[in-house]
Motif scaffolding. Structure first.
Motif, PDB file in Angstrom:
ATOM      1  N   MET A   1       0.831  -1.177   0.000  1.00  0.00           N
ATOM      2  CA  MET A   1       0.000   0.000   0.000  1.00  0.00           C
ATOM      3  C   MET A   1       0.878   1.244   0.000  1.00  0.00           C
ATOM      4  N   LEU A   2       0.620   2.148  -0.938  1.00  0.00           N
ATOM      5  CA  LEU A   2       1.432   3.345  -1.053  1.00  0.00           C
ATOM      6  C   LEU A   2       0.659   4.583  -0.612  1.00  0.00           C
ATOM      7  N   VAL A   3      -0.137   5.140  -1.495  1.00  0.00           N
ATOM      8  CA  VAL A   3      -0.878   6.358  -1.222  1.00  0.00           C
ATOM      9  C   VAL A   3      -2.351   6.021  -1.080  1.00  0.00           C
ATOM     10  N   TYR A   4      -2.931   6.348   0.047  1.00  0.00           N
ATOM     11  CA  TYR A   4      -4.362   6.132   0.277  1.00  0.00           C
ATOM     12  C   TYR A   4      -4.795   4.707  -0.069  1.00  0.00           C
ATOM     13  N   GLY A   5      -3.975   3.735   0.301  1.00  0.00           N
ATOM     14  CA  GLY A   5      -4.320   2.340   0.071  1.00  0.00           C
ATOM     15  C   GLY A   5      -4.082   1.855  -1.346  1.00  0.00           C
ATOM     16  N   MET A   6      -3.357   2.627  -2.141  1.00  0.00           N
ATOM     17  CA  MET A   6      -3.081   2.221  -3.524  1.00  0.00           C
ATOM     18  C   MET A   6      -2.094   1.066  -3.554  1.00  0.00           C
ATOM     19  N   LYS A   7      -2.292   0.192  -4.496  1.00  0.00           N
ATOM     20  CA  LYS A   7      -1.316  -0.862  -4.754  1.00  0.00           C
ATOM     21  C   LYS A   7      -0.201  -0.285  -5.620  1.00  0.00           C
ATOM     22  N   LEU A   8       0.930  -0.952  -5.642  1.00  0.00           N
ATOM     23  CA  LEU A   8       2.075  -0.477  -6.406  1.00  0.00           C
ATOM     24  C   LEU A   8       1.728  -0.312  -7.881  1.00  0.00           C
ATOM     25  N   LEU A   9       1.026  -1.265  -8.453  1.00  0.00           N
ATOM     26  CA  LEU A   9       0.670  -1.185  -9.873  1.00  0.00           C
ATOM     27  C   LEU A   9      -0.239   0.017 -10.139  1.00  0.00           C
ATOM     28  N   ASP A  10      -1.191   0.263  -9.251  1.00  0.00           N
ATOM     29  CA  ASP A  10      -2.076   1.423  -9.406  1.00  0.00           C
ATOM     30  C   ASP A  10      -1.263   2.718  -9.369  1.00  0.00           C
ATOM     31  N   PHE A  11      -0.326   2.785  -8.456  1.00  0.00           N
ATOM     32  CA  PHE A  11       0.541   3.955  -8.315  1.00  0.00           C
ATOM     33  C   PHE A  11       1.376   4.153  -9.581  1.00  0.00           C
ATOM     34  N   LEU A  12       1.911   3.061 -10.116  1.00  0.00           N
ATOM     35  CA  LEU A  12       2.715   3.150 -11.336  1.00  0.00           C
ATOM     36  C   LEU A  12       1.886   3.623 -12.527  1.00  0.00           C
ATOM     37  N   VAL A  13       0.636   3.191 -12.604  1.00  0.00           N
ATOM     38  CA  VAL A  13      -0.247   3.648 -13.682  1.00  0.00           C
ATOM     39  C   VAL A  13      -0.440   5.164 -13.579  1.00  0.00           C
ATOM     40  N   LEU A  14      -0.666   5.660 -12.381  1.00  0.00           N
ATOM     41  CA  LEU A  14      -0.822   7.099 -12.162  1.00  0.00           C
ATOM     42  C   LEU A  14       0.440   7.842 -12.613  1.00  0.00           C
ATOM     43  N   ILE A  15       1.605   7.339 -12.229  1.00  0.00           N
ATOM     44  CA  ILE A  15       2.881   7.961 -12.603  1.00  0.00           C
ATOM     45  C   ILE A  15       3.066   7.939 -14.118  1.00  0.00           C
ATOM     46  N   PHE A  64      -9.040   3.768 -15.520  1.00  0.00           N
ATOM     47  CA  PHE A  64      -8.425   3.353 -14.262  1.00  0.00           C
ATOM     48  C   PHE A  64      -9.042   4.002 -13.026  1.00  0.00           C
ATOM     49  N   LYS A  65      -9.076   5.309 -12.977  1.00  0.00           N
ATOM     50  CA  LYS A  65      -9.614   6.103 -11.865  1.00  0.00           C
ATOM     51  C   LYS A  65      -9.257   5.553 -10.486  1.00  0.00           C
ATOM     52  N   TYR A  66      -7.962   5.296 -10.280  1.00  0.00           N
ATOM     53  CA  TYR A  66      -7.485   4.800  -8.990  1.00  0.00           C
ATOM     54  C   TYR A  66      -7.471   5.892  -7.931  1.00  0.00           C
ATOM     55  N   THR A  67      -7.468   7.148  -8.379  1.00  0.00           N
ATOM     56  CA  THR A  67      -7.399   8.265  -7.449  1.00  0.00           C
ATOM     57  C   THR A  67      -8.512   9.264  -7.749  1.00  0.00           C
TER      58      THR A  67
END
Length: 125
Positions: A1-15, A64-67
């Motif tokens: 969990m990285l930001v607000y419960g995000m998974k690493l893959l979700d975070f990488l997609v955002l980046i 995606f809309k992870y955030t």
């Protein structure tokens, strides 16, 4: 969990989406400088950057809309600022003069944030 419960893959997609937006903005700058003056290129970039990020944000929020729109807008602007600082200022220009120009940095940063945030709000409705 990285930001607000995000998974690493979700975070990488955002980046990755933030980087894609920045690459689009760099394309505006490179293309503009190839055909016109720096002053005109900065105006083109200031106008074009929010459209680039609206498109990137639209795809991100549709697929995606992870955030939330707010977190996404903050992340995208942070990515742009960091890439401008480390890559453009430190490596390419070897100075920080670009940050003295409102039309070169600060106005596009605000417009990128605004277009990302508003796109997110519209797509989420």
């Amino acid at each position: 969990m990285l930001v607000y419960g995000m998974k690493l893959l979700d975070f990488l997609v955002l980046i990755i989406f933030g980087i894609l937006g920045q690459l689009g903005c760099w394309g505006l700058m490179i293309g503009g400088q190839a055909v016109t003056t720096l002053d005109n290129t900065l105006i083109i970039h200031a106008i074009g950057a929010p459209f680039v990020f609206a498109l990137v944000s639209f795809v991100y929020f549709k697929k995606f809309k992870y955030t939330s729109p707010l977190i996404t807008a903050i992340a995208f602007v942070a990515i742009v600022i960091l890439m401008d600082f480390f890559i453009v200022s430190l490596i390419i220009n070897q100075n920080f003069d670009m940050f003295l120009s409102p039309i070169g940095t600060w106005i596009p940063f605000v417009l990128i944030f605004t277009s990302t945030y508003l796109t997110g709000l519209i797509v989420k409705k």
